[in-house]
Design a protein around this motif. Structure first.
Motif, PDB file in Angstrom:
ATOM      1  N   HIS A   1      75.885  56.201 -19.837  1.00  0.00           N
ATOM      2  CA  HIS A   1      75.162  54.992 -19.460  1.00  0.00           C
ATOM      3  C   HIS A   1      73.933  55.379 -18.665  1.00  0.00           C
ATOM      4  CE1 HIS A   1      77.900  52.367 -21.351  1.00  0.00           C
ATOM      5  NE2 HIS A   1      78.922  52.936 -20.760  1.00  0.00           N
ATOM      6  N   ASP A   2      72.846  54.728 -18.963  1.00  0.00           N
ATOM      7  CA  ASP A   2      71.569  55.131 -18.391  1.00  0.00           C
ATOM      8  C   ASP A   2      71.370  54.462 -17.036  1.00  0.00           C
ATOM      9  OD1 ASP A   2      70.795  56.567 -20.872  1.00  0.00           O
ATOM     10  OD2 ASP A   2      70.754  54.546 -21.719  1.00  0.00           O
TER      11      ASP A   2
ATOM     12  N   ILE B   1      70.094  53.115 -13.464  1.00  0.00           N
ATOM     13  CA  ILE B   1      68.894  52.345 -13.128  1.00  0.00           C
ATOM     14  C   ILE B   1      68.326  52.874 -11.810  1.00  0.00           C
ATOM     15  CG2 ILE B   1      67.986  50.042 -12.606  1.00  0.00           C
ATOM     16  CD1 ILE B   1      70.346  48.867 -14.171  1.00  0.00           C
TER      17      ILE B   1
ATOM     18  N   GLU C   1      70.674  47.119 -24.186  1.00  0.00           N
ATOM     19  CA  GLU C   1      71.923  46.887 -23.455  1.00  0.00           C
ATOM     20  C   GLU C   1      72.338  45.439 -23.652  1.00  0.00           C
ATOM     21  OE1 GLU C   1      71.514  50.049 -19.752  1.00  0.00           O
ATOM     22  OE2 GLU C   1      70.500  48.116 -19.572  1.00  0.00           O
TER      23      GLU C   1
ATOM     24  N   PRO D   1      72.578  45.081 -10.806  1.00  0.00           N
ATOM     25  CA  PRO D   1      72.835  45.143 -12.250  1.00  0.00           C
ATOM     26  C   PRO D   1      73.611  46.413 -12.621  1.00  0.00           C
ATOM     27  CG  PRO D   1      70.568  45.739 -11.772  1.00  0.00           C
ATOM     28  CD  PRO D   1      71.177  45.327 -10.470  1.00  0.00           C
ATOM     29  N   ARG D   2      74.501  46.282 -13.604  1.00  0.00           N
ATOM     30  CA  ARG D   2      75.266  47.424 -14.092  1.00  0.00           C
ATOM     31  C   ARG D   2      74.529  48.066 -15.270  1.00  0.00           C
ATOM     32  NH1 ARG D   2      80.177  43.890 -15.686  1.00  0.00           N
ATOM     33  NH2 ARG D   2      78.316  42.709 -16.216  1.00  0.00           N
ATOM     34  N   PRO D   3      74.249  49.365 -15.200  1.00  0.00           N
ATOM     35  CA  PRO D   3      73.684  50.043 -16.368  1.00  0.00           C
ATOM     36  C   PRO D   3      74.616  49.868 -17.570  1.00  0.00           C
ATOM     37  CG  PRO D   3      73.559  51.457 -14.445  1.00  0.00           C
ATOM     38  CD  PRO D   3      74.383  50.268 -14.054  1.00  0.00           C
ATOM     39  N   GLY D   4      74.032  49.734 -18.731  1.00  0.00           N
ATOM     40  CA  GLY D   4      74.840  49.585 -19.948  1.00  0.00           C
ATOM     41  C   GLY D   4      75.171  48.143 -20.275  1.00  0.00           C
ATOM     42  N   HIS D   5      74.915  47.250 -19.336  1.00  0.00           N
ATOM     43  CA  HIS D   5      75.129  45.823 -19.553  1.00  0.00           C
ATOM     44  C   HIS D   5      73.784  45.106 -19.687  1.00  0.00           C
ATOM     45  CE1 HIS D   5      79.422  45.058 -19.200  1.00  0.00           C
ATOM     46  NE2 HIS D   5      79.497  45.937 -18.221  1.00  0.00           N
ATOM     47  N   ALA D   6      73.843  43.858 -20.098  1.00  0.00           N
ATOM     48  CA  ALA D   6      72.622  43.057 -20.195  1.00  0.00           C
ATOM     49  C   ALA D   6      72.156  42.553 -18.828  1.00  0.00           C
ATOM     50  CB  ALA D   6      72.858  41.877 -21.137  1.00  0.00           C
TER      51      ALA D   6
ATOM     52  N   LEU E   1      70.423  43.398 -16.065  1.00  0.00           N
ATOM     53  CA  LEU E   1      69.045  43.395 -15.559  1.00  0.00           C
ATOM     54  C   LEU E   1      68.102  42.646 -16.506  1.00  0.00           C
ATOM     55  CD1 LEU E   1      66.911  44.222 -13.536  1.00  0.00           C
ATOM     56  CD2 LEU E   1      66.789  46.467 -14.621  1.00  0.00           C
TER      57      LEU E   1
ATOM     58  N   PRO F   1      80.844  49.966 -19.947  1.00  0.00           N
ATOM     59  CA  PRO F   1      79.826  50.289 -18.933  1.00  0.00           C
ATOM     60  C   PRO F   1      80.177  49.800 -17.514  1.00  0.00           C
ATOM     61  CG  PRO F   1      79.032  48.585 -20.424  1.00  0.00           C
ATOM     62  CD  PRO F   1      80.433  48.872 -20.828  1.00  0.00           C
TER      63      PRO F   1
END
Lengths: 396, 396, 396, 396
Positions: free
Chosen positions: A270-271, A273, A295, B105-110, B112, B314
């Motif tokens: 997972h990238d 932030i 994402e 926000p969680r990376p890998g999720h929508a 952000l 994620p």
């Protein structure tokens, strides 16, 4: 809504594209569109047909003095050899007395299932439409999409990554790879491996065989927030996968490192932030792009990339085992003029298809009847984005 | 046209599905649908939420005395914990005074991109819809599709092939794999490798990490001629890829051996056509299935299969690097109750999604307002198919 | 795209509406929506069912703290008498032993054709969906549309013009008529004629008969340029006519003075264009409105109006001649509780339907994921409009 | 799904139609299609343009040896005078130095709103697409639809009922009226009134004025059960009204005696159902047809009819009051070559549009990839219908 439809048979009058929904006043550079068609035609390992055609768009409607007028855009790309096929492909009359319908289906093509589905007696009816010639229409539509996307600073590109299992290698950025690929015979970025690929293609050609490969397409300059997680059909990953998988020969699509990430742990793929206060505009940055820039079906902005797998062309000079339907005997599949390896050319089609999906997502977000109006909405959004971080701070 | 829409938030009132286009008089077994929901909920490595919910359909419309009546079918699956979330998820009023919006926000999720796109101040608005809970709706729609497909002798199934890079192995047929998987904790067919997968999951759990994997879904009993090569959007491979890629977490789709075939020669991967006069019905057979049963976007009949790659979930207990938007400081992403590995559960969703696409393709071909009418058209086609080989012979 | 779907039977659990595509952050006043439902229920000559129901929306999804969140909005309006109908309308089980299916079709309803189409044995399956109860869903969707349109200063209204041939008269403006109608029992603007209409309804009721009528719906505050002439399906007149004609009982639609203008000369009915330099904003004005405010399928701005013809309700206490399908004997059609004259109530439905079409046309033009974004695009357009005349001058 | 799109400007290269969804193996008689185009061109009171054009279809795709092949059908109808307009309508280059953009909008046309909407400087961009020339595409699509409908024994026709307020009279059946109209200059059935209409048109012409009128279109040979009451957009009345209202100049549509029935009592206008045991096939007959053959949005079978109101052509030789946008002075609207009365020609367009909607409704019900398959499904239904009455009896 921005959409297009193609029509036309491989040896018929030509390929027709009707594109609906582009705003008015968009400047249309026909030379660019013709150059995109030329790009589609070029490619090492292309069959002889490529030499004889010079595809060119003929505008039937929707453009006046180099500008869109908001009306449907209809384009015809004539098939240069239609006259040679006239007696066999004419919409009128009946088949010539000496005409032999095609009765041997090629494995890997829609030949057999198409014949059954549409209750034909002649596989020619299938071949003519289930043909890569149809992708002319997609390249035309994609060229319009690229023109549209340029207004928003978006560029679309790609490169071939492997052919017949030979992989291009090199620690380069996406745009470096695209730049190198654009000057390359096979549209790849690794000179050394390209030579191996060429040998492989030549060997396959000699042996009457064919090759597939993989390529990557992507786009840069994107805004965050294209696509949506709110409904399955609004997800941009879904739209991209559906569109790319509809290209003849494409059998696999992954968003970023899709299949690789399935083997990894979450903490690896997972990238993360980061916040970069020096970054102008949108300060939330990533230092990796396993996700392909999508994402939850939504762009994170800046960049997205996708990989496609193309199977070897299913028309082989050394025909695959098949059955003659008129005798029910097992015979080799017939050969109809074809390439050995279409991967570099399919890349151009994939760019076009991706460009159109992205154009749709911009248009869906910004609306507008004239390009000026669409651009105003885009600028509003850009302004909103640039103030976003500041506004969020202190809110929680 | 057969279609459905889902609505509903993860901790809202429930998930709503409205399905339109099924013919009337179709017998609906609600127990089967509830059992499909239960299958979706089960899965080793499922989070604690799974224990507390027992999803059940509540029919709001479209079914009377266990039969469809041709009207839209609306289904509600209540969220059992809605009452606990009422003050935070209520459609009315305003947030409680002590409510803290989600700002990391969680990376890998929508998270952000969603916040930006919809101009929210609270990531909760994104989380609630960009949630795997939504797939409840797809499983309900897919269960209806499976019921419909049964009328045509079609069954849909699948199995997990790998988790975190550990691959199930075994020289079994597709249906053997499906059969073994159905009794397995991880829905896979290889007992030995399953143990390794389980260890891997347990280790990941301990370490606050997550895992992805791959699975295969397919269908048997299909007619030839589903989908079409005539238009990009009618191709079944395109529809399947678009639909599967819309499932949360899915990042790759290949039709049959898509990525493998890109490394091979044409003579190695195209499935030769043979004639088997002893085969009842449709005598044109294949002895391999690299193509996944789809050529030119059309089914060849009998069987099709597709492989999906799912990324690791994620949401990690050990939060990935992120940024708190309310402070612009770099912090670990927050954890919201989640599984470690959702691959076996995603398989059930993928089966559902595939089933619906196939149901659409049957319905598109056969039409009909009542199931009896659809079946009559299907039987006509079966009869035509069974005479096809004989009719073709001698025609050419 | 902004759209909605309704589901639900007349005596089932309730009416479900799922609305997709409204931007986020739109303030939703549930009281207003409930008041719209109440308006739909009220109306002189309403049947007894009206007394017992108090329709109220239950939000299932898409709204949080009185704001849209960009996700699909699902609404349930329960049928208050469902419990009384449970044994007859249950999705499970089988009909009670003493249940008599409905076998006498009512002329003017879908009863007979519906029974045949869907291969039912019980006309109840038709009646339940082919019912004016379904319009609850349209009023809910229309109420959301009205809320959306208010952001753009658009209001939608209407009035009854005639009942059973008795016409309201009066030299008033559209908005005066709407204002008077809103306080009137029959939603009409002419007190004197209303009394005659009431007598007519009472007489019809006594005699077991029913009445139809005509009404006008319109909108003010519109921008010029909604709809488009570029494609048949984008024309606003087409969309409005299609939507209004889908309301149960509506058998005629005219845009402005449609049928009258067919009897006149061009010089009499086309609305001349004048330039009024004192007019703020958009200085090109009309002094008549035969066209209904739509030319070439596009709004000229400010105002549009449409007239509908509603047939008398086809469920009469004195049953029309029909046939009992179980005996093939000619018998009077059966009576199922019904109004005598539904024209004032249909007006509310028509307003809702018109509002939704207009909301779609605004959304198509301005796009936007959040209402703030849509509004910014709208304001850009307003500014463009206000400078339009000045910019045009001197260009030719 | 059966659908079509048109493209093309009035003085551009031509009109393009792309039709998608017709089954394969349908026999296409191009002479019939050309004759339909000729019917569209003919008509008393037609302008001079009619003399110079002989519209003929050029098949670009989708037809081989006079049969459909299941692929999209693309048709071009060239504009014969394109060469004369080339410098003004070219997609390339720029306007000639002496070119004067059109700056005076015509009341009744999309001119002003179109200019604003699309941010044009030249009304020519609007005129070219918002032109009755576009209906060439609809007549082509409608001709295909008529060919398709013939397979099911359906014929579509119509007649002019009034022009400028002069009504044709006569106690004739629908088919008698159609028959007489087909031999009449104004496509009407009443010789005597036709003379009056002709005088009226001649007088209007002299005075630089225009005329509208009304016409009726209908179809016979229909099955019961086309369209559906289950969803607003599936109702056939809605689809027909939307499609007819999209024809340029049409301002009113009523299904059967729509506006008249609004003045009557239920007992007067609902078409009673009778049982006629001698009637072959479908024994439930009507002895009136106020409803136009549509109840609840569904055909009752046999016959349907609809009336349209067409406004007078808004391009008048004696220009209507307008404003020159380049000077903001009030001037008469400019005249662009035009008819005096287009009602008889619009009738042909309306037939085409109705035919296409009906073809869609047949195709939606019966599906099928080849016409043989569609016909098998149709025959199944016919058989079911013929046994329907017998099966119902004794069921209740």
């Amino acid at each position: 809504m921005l959409q297009y439809v193609t029509a036309g048979e491989s040896h018929g009058k030509g390929i027709v594209v009707v594109i609906r929904g582009f705003p008015s006043n968009m400047e249309v550079d026909l030379d660019f569109i013709n150059e995109e068609l030329a790009r589609r035609q070029r490619g090492f390992g292309s069959g002889p047909r490529m030499d004889m055609e010079k595809d060119r768009v003929e505008v039937l409607s929707g453009i006046r003095f180099c500008k869109t007028i908001g009306s449907p855009i209809a384009i015809l790309v004539e098939n240069k050899d239609y006259q040679n096929w006239l007696d066999i492909m004419t919409p009128e009359g009946s088949p010539p007395p000496d005409y032999n319908p095609v009765t041997i289906p090629r494995p890997g093509h829609a030949d057999l299932a198409g014949l059954i589905k549409y209750r034909f007696k002649d596989i020619r009816n299938v071949i003519e439409r289930a043909s890569a010639r149809e992708t002319v229409g997609r390249v035309v539509a994609g060229a319009f999409a690229k023109i549209f996307l340029r207004y928003f600073g978006v560029s679309v590109g790609g490169f071939v990554e492997s052919i017949g299992g030979v992989r291009a290698e090199g620690d380069l950025t996406f745009s470096e790879k695209v730049a190198r690929a654009s000057n390359s015979l096979l549209r790849t970025f690794d000179k050394k491996q390209e030579e191996k690929m060429i040998s492989l293609i030549e060997k396959a050609k000699e042996e009457g065989d064919t090759l597939g490969g993989t390529f990557v397409v992507g786009a840069s300059g994107l805004i965050p927030g294209l696509g949506s997680y709110t409904e399955a059909e609004l997800r941009l990953d879904s739209q991209i996968a559906g569109a790319l998988m509809s290209i003849p020969g494409i059998k696999g699509v992954e968003i970023g490192e899709g299949f690789l990430s399935a083997q990894k742990r979450g903490s690896e793929v997972h990238d993360a932030i980061f916040y970069d206060s020096l970054q102008e505009g949108f300060p939330f940055v990533r230092r990796s792009c396993y996700s392909g820039g999508l994402e939850g079906g939504v762009t994170w902005g800046d960049f997205l990339w996708v990989r496609c797998a193309m199977k070897p062309i299913p028309t082989l000079r050394k025909g695959l085992p098949s059955v003659d339907l008129s005798t029910l005997e097992e015979v080799p599949a017939r050969f109809e003029r074809s390439d050995v390896c279409a991967v570099p050319r399919a890349l151009v089609v994939a760019e076009s298809v991706l460009a159109f999906v992205l154009a749709q997502s911009y248009y869906r977000k910004f609306g507008g009847d004239a390009i000026e109006e669409t651009l105003e909405a885009y600028q509003n959004y850009q302004q909103y984005i640039s103030k976003f971080a500041g506004r969020q701070k202190g809110r929680g």
